[in-house]
Structure formats: structure tokens, C-alpha cells
Write an enzyme that holds these catalytic residues in place. Structure first.
Site, short mmCIF file in Angstrom:
data_model
loop_
_atom_site.label_atom_id
_atom_site.label_comp_id
_atom_site.label_asym_id
_atom_site.label_seq_id
_atom_site.Cartn_x
_atom_site.Cartn_y
_atom_site.Cartn_z
CG ASP A 37 -7.33 0.55 3.50
OD1 ASP A 37 -8.15 -0.37 3.40
OD2 ASP A 37 -6.15 0.45 3.12
CE LYS A 46 -4.10 -2.06 2.09
NZ LYS A 46 -5.19 -1.91 3.05
#
Length: 483
Positions: A317, A281
Site C-alpha cells: 500500500d 488489513k
């Protein structure tokens, strides 16, 4: 074009499979898997012009362990019966191979290779070796353990300048089967049904039809991550939902330690977009052309969308965590401890701070926690001190618990009356969540976070308006239960 294959042990079963799907382009006949091969069997099979007959030896992953002369005799009989194709391995002894390739008749020839994992020969090298033979199609089934190696497979197929079928075998190679046209393949192999798979990563005929593989090149989305990507509910859930949406589309796992080559497949339009999970990420940020505000604020990326030739990173997220916890109002003014300092932890902490929570980070690498906390404007403590902190909400953004044994909190009593969100997806009920529930806390599964972030993610990738509650139900359903 689809080629249906199967692991039938009897001629009767083989005939039933061929007759059950007469409309498909091709059927593979695995003589090496039959229990006894009756003389002249190929002449008695229906739809001979659509048959690819092979008799694969054990040295190349097949079932034949008899003499080479007998194996080649079976393939010679197939040519004499006028089947559409035979598939013969390039490792067949020279004179026998050239005899098969030189036989008269309309049957077309495939020369193939099925290397074992770790053989060391490159895709380009194997195809060059196969290309020395007279064949209508060169077929390479190459074991793929890292999805990054799919880029080299595709490049090798293009460089060959011959008709090819280039397959990346194994769960990491599924993209080459689904986006087979982008790999230069003439067709892709699909199993007749769930019980008929002859190779790992093979889709069934029903799955292929739902994604539209028999009609056109689907838009393929991927999950870029480490080995845990193979355990994500994403491919199972999203493929079912994409088929119901009417789109010709698919979603595949792309486990890799090298995200760069996979992003090149995205630039080459082999992929239509990417979800990103641990451990990439943060690493992918340097490989992108642009970051949306959500990614810049989070300091990490979990979604990559190609826009006019540019790769744009987003993060859902943080929004996913807020959704799982009940929304911004549920965390405003609350004391939250976030365990971890990776990409997901950064994104979640950023969203919690923006919602008005007081956030403290703790990570096993204290220097990392301090750096992330300073960048976000959050607090931090040493890992060993986290359990002593007063808190209302605990978020685990570490892999601890993925083994089903480890727990990031030693004293379960500290979880009494607290809200605990564990981002670990598998197992869905981690040791931390079990401890929270037993202590009287509110335990929220990582699947809840996955569903909320996934709904936002699929809106960005595919334009789908999904309800997180529907995603959660589908993720929690047993495999095959999503319809």
C-alpha cells in the site's frame, strides 16, 4: 470437466448451443425454462450422451410451476431417450422420486438441492439428506453470502464420501466454481455466453477456458475484504492479464466478515495467495505465521503469500501511494495530511515518513489516530481540526466518498493548489476528487494507487511483471474492454 448451461427459451436455441460446443464434457438442458416442452424433445437433441436434463421447480429456483406428475414425466422421457444424466431434486415427492431413480437404462442420476438463502440447513445436513437416495452424484447449490462459509461447504463435500457437485452460488461463492476440483466437484457449470447465465456468480465458457478450467486446476488468487471487494476492478483486470501471461490461473473476490476460514482455504492450497483490502488489513496479522519487513513497518497487510506451508504477510500500500503521487522525490519535505487510521492509512503514512514527508493523521476516532501516530512517529490532530492545517498533499484513506455523496473536506477552497489522492476505488471520481479539481488542485484517483500497489502485489503473488500504467488503463476501461 465443464458443463455448459443456458437459459434458452426455444428448442432451436438449445440445439444451436449444444452444436456450437460439441467438445465440452457436458451440456445442461433446462426444460423448465423452455416455452413449451414438445413431447419427445430429448430424443431429438444432439449429443444425448453428454446431456444433463433437468426440470427445476420454482420452489428450488427454477421455472417449472406445473404439476409434479407432469414434471417427472418429462424427466422419465429423458431417461427413455437415453440421455447421459438427469438431475432431479431431492424435494420431489417420494414415490415419484424413487420411480425416476429406479428406472432401468444407462442414464445416470443426480439428486440435487437448491436451498434458498436463509433456509438454515447446513451443507452437511443437506448432503446427508440427499445421500439417503440412490444416485450417482449428489449436487448441492448453496447460497453463499460470506466467503468464509465456503470452508464449511468444502468440508461437507469431503465428509460425504460420495461423488458430489458442491456449488456456492452468488458472487461470494465464485471460488467454489473456479476451484471446483478442490471442492470435490465432478464438474463445474459455466454459461454459454454473457446472456446465458442461469445463476449469479456463474462464469462463461470463454472465461473458464481463458483460465484453463477445462485443462487443469488453475492457481486461484483471491481478494479478501468486505462487501466492497465485489466492486474492485481486480477480478476483471487480473483475470484478463493472467490469461495473457499463459498461466492457468484465476482471481476471485472473497467478501467476508470472518477472514479466518478463508485463510484456512489458503493453507489447504485451495487458494494460491491473497490480496487483502478493507476492513481486514490489520485483523489478518494475528492469523499469519510471518510478516515481511514491509508489513512490519506498515503495521498492516495487503498481500498474503504461502511459502513452504507458512503464510507470510506483505504490504504494498505504501509503495502504491508513493507511486501514485509521483515517487519519493515528489513528497520529500512536503506537508501531508492523511485522513484515516486503518490499515491503509498506516501503510501510506509509514511510506510517506520514510520518503521524508511531514505527516499528520486525522481520524473520526481521535484515540485511534493518536495511537497510530505515536506508533509511526507522525503527528495527529482532531478530525475537526484537519481542514485548518496547512498542507501540500492530502490523502483520504477513509471510506468517505464511496457512497458518491459524502466528502471528508467541507471547504473545497482549502484544496486549491494542493495534491489530493483519494484511495476510494468506487466511484473512481469521488466528491473529494471533484472538489479538488474544481478548486484547481491536482486530483489523483484511487485507481492510480490501486494500479501501483497491484503491480507490486501481483509480482509477489504470481511472479508477474506488470506496468502500473497498463493496470490503470485496464481498470479505467469499460467492462469487457480489456480484451
Amino acid at each position: 470437466m465443464l458443463c455448459v448451461t443456458g437459459n434458452e427459451r426455444s428448442v432451436a436455441e438449445l440445439v444451436r448451443r449444444i452444436e456450437s460446443a460439441p467438445e465440452v464434457g457436458l451440456h445442461e438442458v433446462r426444460l423448465d425454462l423452455l416455452e413449451g416442452i414438445p413431447s419427445g424433445v430429448c430424443g431429438r437433441l444432439p449429443g444425448r450422451e453428454k446431456l444433463i436434463v433437468t426440470c427445476r421447480p420454482k420452489r428450488e429456483g427454477g421455472g417449472w410451476d406445473g404439476a409434479e406428475e407432469r414434471r417427472v414425466r418429462r424427466l422419465r422421457e429423458a431417461v427413455e431417450a437415453g440421455v447421459g444424466w438427469i438431475d432431479v431434486e431431492g424435494s420431489t415427492p417420494g414415490e415419484l422420486l424413487e420411480e425416476l431413480l429406479g428406472m432401468p437404462g444407462p442414464t445416470r442420476r443426480i439428486v440435487s438441492a437448491h436451498p434458498a438463502a436463509g433456509d438454515g440447513e447446513t451443507a452437511l445436513g443437506v448432503l446427508a439428506r440427499l445421500g439417503a437416495h440412490r444416485a450417482h452424484v449428489l449436487k448441492l447449490a448453496l447460497p453463499i453470502e460470506d466467503a468464509a462459509d465456503l470452508a464449511a461447504l468444502r468440508d461437507a463435500a469431503a465428509a460425504t464420501r460420495r461423488k458430489v457437485v458442491a456449488i456456492g452460488t452468488g458472487p461470494a461463492g465464485v471460488l467454489s466454481r473456479v476451484a471446483y476440483r478442490a471442492f470435490g466437484s465432478e464438474w463445474t457449470y459455466v454459461a454459454a455466453d454473457e446472456r446465458s447465465r442461469t445463476a449469479a456468480g456463474q462464469w462463461t465458457l470463454a472465461e473458464a477456458r481463458r483460465a484453463g478450467l477445462d485443462r487443469q486446476a488453475p492457481r486461484v488468487y483471491g481478494l479478501l475484504g468486505g462487501p466492497a471487494a465485489l466492486r474492485s476492478p481486480g477480478p476483471r483486470v487480473y483475470n484478463a492479464l493472467l490469461s495473457r501471461s499463459g498461466q492457468s490461473a484465476a482471481y476471485v473476490a472473497l467478501p467476508t466478515s470472518r477472514p479466518g476460514p478463508v485463510l484456512e482455504l489458503l493453507r489447504a492450497e485451495v487458494l494460491a495467495g491473497l490480496s487483502v483490502t478493507m476492513p481486514h488489513k490489520e485483523a489478518v496479522r494475528d492469523l499469519l505465521d510471518e510478516e515481511a519487513p514491509s508489513a512490519r513497518r506498515a503495521g498492516s497487510v495487503n498481500t498474503i503469500v504461502p511459502v513452504a506451508g507458512r503464510l507470510v504477510g506483505h504490504s504494498t500500500d505504501g509503495a502504491g501511494a508513493l507511486g501514485a503521487l509521483g515517487g519519493p522525490a515528489a513528497v520529500a519535505g512536503r506537508r501531508v495530511v492523511v485522513l484515516g487510521a486503518g490499515g491503509a492509512a498506516r501503510a501510506v503514512a509509514r511510506a510517506l515518513l520514510d520518503a521524508g514527508a511531514t505527516v499528520t493523521l486525522a481520524a473520526r476516532r481521535s484515540g485511534r489516530a493518536a495511537a497510530v501516530a505515536e506508533a509511526l512517529g507522525a503527528g495527529w490532530v482532531e478530525w475537526s481540526e484537519a481542514a485548518a492545517l496547512p498542507f501540500d498533499v492530502l490523502v483520504n484513506a477513509t471510506p468517505l466518498g464511496a457512497d458518491g455523496v459524502s466528502c471528508p473536506v467541507a471547504d473545497a477552497a482549502t484544496l486549491a493548489g494542493r495534491v489530493v489522492l483519494d484511495l476510494v476505488l468506487d466511484p473512481p471520481r469521488t466528491p473529494l476528487l471533484r472538489a479538488a479539481a474544481q478548486a484547481g488542485g491536482r486530483a489523483i484517483s484511487g485507481l492510480a494507487h490501486w494500479a501501483h500497489q497491484g503491480a507490486a502485489q501481483m509480482r509477489l503473488l504470481a511472479g508477474l511483471a506488470l506496468d502500473p500504467a497498463d493496470l490503470l488503463r485496464a481498470a479505467e476501461a469499460p467492462a469487457g474492454g480489456e480484451g
